[in-house]
Design a protein around this motif. Structure first.
Motif, PDB file in Angstrom:
ATOM      1  N   GLU A   3       0.823  -1.207   0.000  1.00 21.59           N
ATOM      2  CA  GLU A   3       0.000   0.000   0.000  1.00 21.59           C
ATOM      3  C   GLU A   3       0.859   1.259   0.000  1.00 21.59           C
ATOM      4  OE1 GLU A   3      -0.354  -2.431   2.232  1.00 21.59           O
ATOM      5  OE2 GLU A   3      -2.232  -3.379   1.644  1.00 21.59           O
ATOM      6  N   LEU A   4       1.961   1.197   0.733  1.00 21.89           N
ATOM      7  CA  LEU A   4       2.871   2.350   0.760  1.00 21.89           C
ATOM      8  C   LEU A   4       3.449   2.616  -0.623  1.00 21.89           C
ATOM      9  CD1 LEU A   4       4.420   4.490   2.396  1.00 21.89           C
ATOM     10  CD2 LEU A   4       6.160   2.753   2.814  1.00 21.89           C
ATOM     11  N   ILE A   8       3.072   5.987  -2.958  1.00 17.14           N
ATOM     12  CA  ILE A   8       4.227   6.695  -3.525  1.00 17.14           C
ATOM     13  C   ILE A   8       4.118   6.750  -5.044  1.00 17.14           C
ATOM     14  CG2 ILE A   8       6.728   6.586  -3.835  1.00 17.14           C
ATOM     15  CD1 ILE A   8       6.893   5.404  -1.009  1.00 17.14           C
ATOM     16  N   ARG A   9       3.679   5.659  -5.659  1.00 23.32           N
ATOM     17  CA  ARG A   9       3.551   5.627  -7.116  1.00 23.32           C
ATOM     18  C   ARG A   9       2.454   6.573  -7.588  1.00 23.32           C
ATOM     19  NH1 ARG A   9       2.384   0.398  -7.855  1.00 23.32           N
ATOM     20  NH2 ARG A   9       4.478  -0.154  -7.215  1.00 23.32           N
ATOM     21  N   ALA A  10       1.405   6.724  -6.791  1.00 22.86           N
ATOM     22  CA  ALA A  10       0.305   7.603  -7.179  1.00 22.86           C
ATOM     23  C   ALA A  10       0.671   9.078  -7.037  1.00 22.86           C
ATOM     24  CB  ALA A  10      -0.922   7.286  -6.332  1.00 22.86           C
ATOM     25  N   PHE A  15       7.388  12.674  -1.550  1.00 21.73           N
ATOM     26  CA  PHE A  15       8.474  11.792  -1.155  1.00 21.73           C
ATOM     27  C   PHE A  15       9.777  12.169  -1.860  1.00 21.73           C
ATOM     28  CE2 PHE A  15       4.467   9.541  -0.774  1.00 21.73           C
ATOM     29  CZ  PHE A  15       4.513   9.151   0.547  1.00 21.73           C
ATOM     30  N   GLY A  16       9.671  12.538  -3.119  1.00 17.94           N
ATOM     31  CA  GLY A  16      10.865  12.977  -3.850  1.00 17.94           C
ATOM     32  C   GLY A  16      11.423  14.272  -3.290  1.00 17.94           C
ATOM     33  N   ALA A  17      10.546  15.187  -2.907  1.00 18.09           N
ATOM     34  CA  ALA A  17      11.004  16.453  -2.329  1.00 18.09           C
ATOM     35  C   ALA A  17      11.671  16.221  -0.972  1.00 18.09           C
ATOM     36  CB  ALA A  17       9.824  17.413  -2.180  1.00 18.09           C
TER      37      ALA A  17
END
Length: 59
Positions: A3-4, A8-10, A15-17
């Protein structure tokens, strides 16, 4: 865990920042240590610039 990864994929931008900020802080800390020395002297530098103590007078 799956689910995590789906979250993140959605929406990968937060998360990248966050990862970018962490890497930037590590680079800035290492760059600062390179300018000031190895950092072994502690957090606060010795700013008095003097050696001994007292007035040095005699008589």
């Amino acid at each position: 865990m799956r689910e995590l990864f789906d979250i993140i994929r959605a929406n990968p931008w937060p998360f990248g920042a966050g990862l970018f900020v962490v890497i930037l802080m590590i680079i800035a800390e290492n760059f600062g240590r390179g300018i000031q020395g190895d950092g072994g002297a502690g957090d606060l530098p010795d700013l008095d610039g003097g050696g001994g103590c007292g007035d040095g007078g005699g008589g």
